[in-house]
Scaffold this active site. Structure first.
Site, mmCIF file in Angstrom:
data_model
loop_
_atom_site.group_PDB
_atom_site.id
_atom_site.type_symbol
_atom_site.label_atom_id
_atom_site.label_comp_id
_atom_site.label_asym_id
_atom_site.label_seq_id
_atom_site.Cartn_x
_atom_site.Cartn_y
_atom_site.Cartn_z
ATOM 1 N N GLN A 42 5.629 0.723 0.307
ATOM 2 C CA GLN A 42 4.442 0.559 0.971
ATOM 3 C C GLN A 42 4.182 1.393 1.945
ATOM 4 O O GLN A 42 2.935 1.371 2.759
ATOM 5 C CB GLN A 42 4.238 -0.955 1.512
ATOM 6 C CG GLN A 42 3.654 -1.771 0.203
ATOM 7 C CD GLN A 42 4.546 -2.231 -0.770
ATOM 8 O OE1 GLN A 42 5.710 -2.549 -0.137
ATOM 9 N NE2 GLN A 42 4.559 -2.071 -1.923
ATOM 10 N N ASN A 43 5.018 2.482 2.462
ATOM 11 C CA ASN A 43 4.787 3.350 3.496
ATOM 12 C C ASN A 43 3.862 4.469 2.894
ATOM 13 O O ASN A 43 4.179 4.838 1.813
ATOM 14 C CB ASN A 43 6.142 3.691 4.203
ATOM 15 C CG ASN A 43 5.947 4.534 5.317
ATOM 16 O OD1 ASN A 43 5.439 5.577 5.198
ATOM 17 N ND2 ASN A 43 6.377 3.923 6.481
ATOM 18 N N ARG A 44 2.909 4.887 3.728
ATOM 19 C CA ARG A 44 1.945 5.847 3.276
ATOM 20 C C ARG A 44 2.257 7.276 3.667
ATOM 21 O O ARG A 44 1.481 8.037 3.639
ATOM 22 C CB ARG A 44 0.565 5.409 3.730
ATOM 23 C CG ARG A 44 0.266 4.016 2.857
ATOM 24 C CD ARG A 44 -1.050 3.373 3.300
ATOM 25 N NE ARG A 44 -1.043 2.918 4.741
ATOM 26 C CZ ARG A 44 -2.115 2.548 5.352
ATOM 27 N NH1 ARG A 44 -3.259 2.511 4.830
ATOM 28 N NH2 ARG A 44 -1.835 2.389 6.660
#
Length: 167
Positions: A42-44
């Site tokens: 989920q890290n962008r």
């Protein structure tokens, strides 16, 4: 969650063309397991950088390394060691800084950026006195910062672009 003492397992990513150093705090469990930076699903971070340069997000660690170096971006983390619960920056205790000053002697870094307030505060306290370059704090690309829209993250990360051009 269990508190554990973590020694940073990843070396810095840089070369003789690196102009910008982007620092997180400490690799997440997913990044430690995957042996590269910003690997939590989920890290962008990678989608934001890809959007910034009009490219697709790099698909594997070799492509991520090549992407960063091609765009003159160095990657590392502020901390060499700490006690932490999971990936929560708020749980960090007993922090020890990485040798950022040593890295700055090896690469022509023009600007240092921290991905999030905690990375910025820890850099300021532990690394900046020896490094001599203040960090510009960027919004965290973490899923924990989900209130910030992806388009806004891309806009906020544009501040790195002027430091990447020139000799």
């Amino acid at each position: 969650m269990v508190r554990e003492t973590i020694r940073h397992p990843l070396g810095p990513v840089f070369d003789s063309r690196s102009r910008v150093l982007i620092l997180g705090t400490m690799p997440s469990p997913a990044s430690r397991a995957g042996a590269f930076y910003y690997l939590h699903p989920q890290n962008r971070f990678w989608p934001v950088l890809a959007a910034l340069f009009g490219e697709e997000p790099p698909a594997d660690n070799g492509a991520r390394r090549a992407f960063a170096l091609r765009h003159r971006i160095a990657l590392w983390d502020v901390l060499a060691r700490c006690s932490i619960e999971g990936a929560g920056d708020a749980s960090i205790r007993e922090p020890e800084g990485n040798d950022i000053a040593g890295l700055l002697k090896k690469a022509p870094i023009r600007a240092v950026f921290a991905t999030g307030q905690t990375a910025g505060r820890l850099y300021h306290r532990l690394c900046e006195p020896a490094a001599g370059i203040p960090a510009i704090v960027l919004p965290s690309p973490s899923a924990a910062n989900c209130a910030m829209r992806p388009e806004t993250l891309v806009e906020r990360y544009r501040v790195i672009l002027p430091y990447l051009t020139g000799p």
